[in-house]
Design a protein around this motif. Structure first.
Motif, PDB file in Angstrom:
ATOM      1  N   PHE A  75       0.843  -1.191   0.000  1.00  0.00           N
ATOM      2  CA  PHE A  75       0.000   0.000   0.000  1.00  0.00           C
ATOM      3  C   PHE A  75       0.882   1.247   0.000  1.00  0.00           C
ATOM      4  N   ASP A  76       0.573   2.179  -0.885  1.00  0.00           N
ATOM      5  CA  ASP A  76       1.262   3.462  -0.947  1.00  0.00           C
ATOM      6  C   ASP A  76       0.511   4.433  -0.043  1.00  0.00           C
ATOM      7  N   LEU A  77       1.123   4.805   1.067  1.00  0.00           N
ATOM      8  CA  LEU A  77       0.447   5.679   2.030  1.00  0.00           C
ATOM      9  C   LEU A  77       0.227   7.085   1.491  1.00  0.00           C
ATOM     10  N   GLY A  78       0.864   7.429   0.390  1.00  0.00           N
ATOM     11  CA  GLY A  78       0.642   8.717  -0.251  1.00  0.00           C
ATOM     12  C   GLY A  78      -0.634   8.761  -1.069  1.00  0.00           C
ATOM     13  N   ASP A 119      -6.717   6.591  -1.046  1.00  0.00           N
ATOM     14  CA  ASP A 119      -7.543   5.383  -1.110  1.00  0.00           C
ATOM     15  C   ASP A 119      -6.788   4.159  -0.598  1.00  0.00           C
ATOM     16  N   GLU A 120      -5.522   4.057  -0.944  1.00  0.00           N
ATOM     17  CA  GLU A 120      -4.726   2.927  -0.470  1.00  0.00           C
ATOM     18  C   GLU A 120      -4.504   3.005   1.040  1.00  0.00           C
ATOM     19  N   LEU A 121      -4.293   4.201   1.549  1.00  0.00           N
ATOM     20  CA  LEU A 121      -4.123   4.382   2.988  1.00  0.00           C
ATOM     21  C   LEU A 121      -5.373   3.907   3.718  1.00  0.00           C
ATOM     22  N   LEU A 122      -6.548   4.316   3.258  1.00  0.00           N
ATOM     23  CA  LEU A 122      -7.803   3.892   3.901  1.00  0.00           C
ATOM     24  C   LEU A 122      -7.955   2.377   3.835  1.00  0.00           C
ATOM     25  N   TRP A 123      -7.681   1.794   2.690  1.00  0.00           N
ATOM     26  CA  TRP A 123      -7.818   0.359   2.497  1.00  0.00           C
ATOM     27  C   TRP A 123      -6.885  -0.400   3.441  1.00  0.00           C
ATOM     28  N   MET A 124      -5.650   0.097   3.588  1.00  0.00           N
ATOM     29  CA  MET A 124      -4.714  -0.546   4.493  1.00  0.00           C
ATOM     30  C   MET A 124      -5.209  -0.459   5.939  1.00  0.00           C
ATOM     31  N   TYR A 125      -5.605   0.736   6.378  1.00  0.00           N
ATOM     32  CA  TYR A 125      -6.070   0.902   7.749  1.00  0.00           C
ATOM     33  C   TYR A 125      -7.287   0.026   8.028  1.00  0.00           C
ATOM     34  N   GLU A 126      -8.222  -0.029   7.092  1.00  0.00           N
ATOM     35  CA  GLU A 126      -9.411  -0.861   7.271  1.00  0.00           C
ATOM     36  C   GLU A 126      -9.032  -2.322   7.449  1.00  0.00           C
ATOM     37  N   ASN A 127      -8.099  -2.806   6.635  1.00  0.00           N
ATOM     38  CA  ASN A 127      -7.665  -4.202   6.738  1.00  0.00           C
ATOM     39  C   ASN A 127      -6.976  -4.478   8.061  1.00  0.00           C
ATOM     40  N   VAL A 128      -6.071  -3.615   8.455  1.00  0.00           N
ATOM     41  CA  VAL A 128      -5.349  -3.835   9.709  1.00  0.00           C
ATOM     42  C   VAL A 128      -6.312  -3.809  10.892  1.00  0.00           C
ATOM     43  N   LEU A 129      -7.161  -2.809  10.971  1.00  0.00           N
ATOM     44  CA  LEU A 129      -8.080  -2.688  12.108  1.00  0.00           C
ATOM     45  C   LEU A 129      -9.084  -3.837  12.166  1.00  0.00           C
ATOM     46  N   ARG A 130      -9.479  -4.341  11.026  1.00  0.00           N
ATOM     47  CA  ARG A 130     -10.459  -5.428  10.963  1.00  0.00           C
ATOM     48  C   ARG A 130      -9.813  -6.792  11.209  1.00  0.00           C
ATOM     49  N   GLU A 131      -8.614  -7.019  10.691  1.00  0.00           N
ATOM     50  CA  GLU A 131      -8.034  -8.363  10.670  1.00  0.00           C
ATOM     51  C   GLU A 131      -7.054  -8.684  11.785  1.00  0.00           C
ATOM     52  N   THR A 132      -6.500  -7.679  12.435  1.00  0.00           N
ATOM     53  CA  THR A 132      -5.443  -7.990  13.398  1.00  0.00           C
ATOM     54  C   THR A 132      -5.960  -8.741  14.621  1.00  0.00           C
ATOM     55  N   ALA A 133      -5.113  -9.619  15.111  1.00  0.00           N
ATOM     56  CA  ALA A 133      -5.350 -10.308  16.370  1.00  0.00           C
ATOM     57  C   ALA A 133      -4.244  -9.957  17.361  1.00  0.00           C
ATOM     58  N   ARG A 134      -3.385  -9.009  16.959  1.00  0.00           N
ATOM     59  CA  ARG A 134      -2.217  -8.647  17.773  1.00  0.00           C
ATOM     60  C   ARG A 134      -2.095  -7.134  17.895  1.00  0.00           C
ATOM     61  N   VAL A 135      -1.958  -6.650  19.094  1.00  0.00           N
ATOM     62  CA  VAL A 135      -1.785  -5.214  19.298  1.00  0.00           C
ATOM     63  C   VAL A 135      -0.467  -4.736  18.679  1.00  0.00           C
ATOM     64  N   GLU A 136       0.509  -5.622  18.555  1.00  0.00           N
ATOM     65  CA  GLU A 136       1.786  -5.253  17.933  1.00  0.00           C
ATOM     66  C   GLU A 136       1.583  -4.781  16.498  1.00  0.00           C
ATOM     67  N   ASP A 137       0.644  -5.399  15.772  1.00  0.00           N
ATOM     68  CA  ASP A 137       0.338  -4.953  14.407  1.00  0.00           C
ATOM     69  C   ASP A 137      -0.139  -3.509  14.410  1.00  0.00           C
ATOM     70  N   LEU A 138      -0.973  -3.180  15.365  1.00  0.00           N
ATOM     71  CA  LEU A 138      -1.485  -1.811  15.462  1.00  0.00           C
ATOM     72  C   LEU A 138      -0.340  -0.835  15.715  1.00  0.00           C
ATOM     73  N   ARG A 139       0.535  -1.180  16.634  1.00  0.00           N
ATOM     74  CA  ARG A 139       1.664  -0.297  16.975  1.00  0.00           C
ATOM     75  C   ARG A 139       2.583  -0.065  15.780  1.00  0.00           C
ATOM     76  N   GLU A 140       2.807  -1.105  14.991  1.00  0.00           N
ATOM     77  CA  GLU A 140       3.751  -1.030  13.878  1.00  0.00           C
ATOM     78  C   GLU A 140       3.161  -0.455  12.598  1.00  0.00           C
ATOM     79  N   LEU A 141       1.850  -0.567  12.411  1.00  0.00           N
ATOM     80  CA  LEU A 141       1.258  -0.223  11.121  1.00  0.00           C
ATOM     81  C   LEU A 141       0.329   0.987  11.132  1.00  0.00           C
ATOM     82  N   ILE A 142      -0.194   1.337  12.298  1.00  0.00           N
ATOM     83  CA  ILE A 142      -1.158   2.444  12.402  1.00  0.00           C
ATOM     84  C   ILE A 142      -0.472   3.634  13.074  1.00  0.00           C
TER      85      ILE A 142
END
Length: 108
Positions: free
Chosen positions: A47-50, A53-76
């Motif tokens: 995903f290109d954070l610039g 649309d890609e930024l939103l798509w990435m955030y939606e996937n991470v927030l919906r799919e993660t089972a680990r708080v570490e993912d949130l810390r590293e990606l959001i």
């Protein structure tokens, strides 16, 4: 801690994962981010954070799919999350979990 604990689901059988504080969300704000397969099963996981649309798509996937708080810390990123919160397309359980823990997001 209150006596009543609310379990919000990201989807059936998967509890929504929420960071304890927004300050711990120190993910990237620019560049290309490739999600691990556990968060995005598609072969195109970069995903290109610039690109808004890609930024939103990435955030939606991470927030919906993660089972680990570490993912949130590293990606959001906290500031980015506040900025895009109202336009994210999230399951009701994910939105309720985050807004219950971080009421300021509702007003963002």
């Amino acid at each position: 801690m209150s006596a009543t604990v609310h379990a919000y689901l990201a989807r059936p059988g998967r509890p929504a994962v929420v960071a304890r504080t927004l300050d711990e969300l120190t993910g990237p704000t620019a560049g290309i981010v490739e999600l691990p397969v556990r968060l995005m099963w598609n072969s195109e996981r970069a995903f290109d954070l610039g690109d808004p649309d890609e930024l939103l798509w990435m955030y939606e996937n991470v927030l919906r799919e993660t089972a680990r708080v570490e993912d949130l810390r590293e990606l959001i990123h906290a500031g980015t999350l506040r900025r895009v919160w109202q336009v994210l397309n999230l399951p009701r359980g994910v939105r309720l979990a985050w807004e219950s823990r971080h009421p300021g997001l509702r007003a963002a």
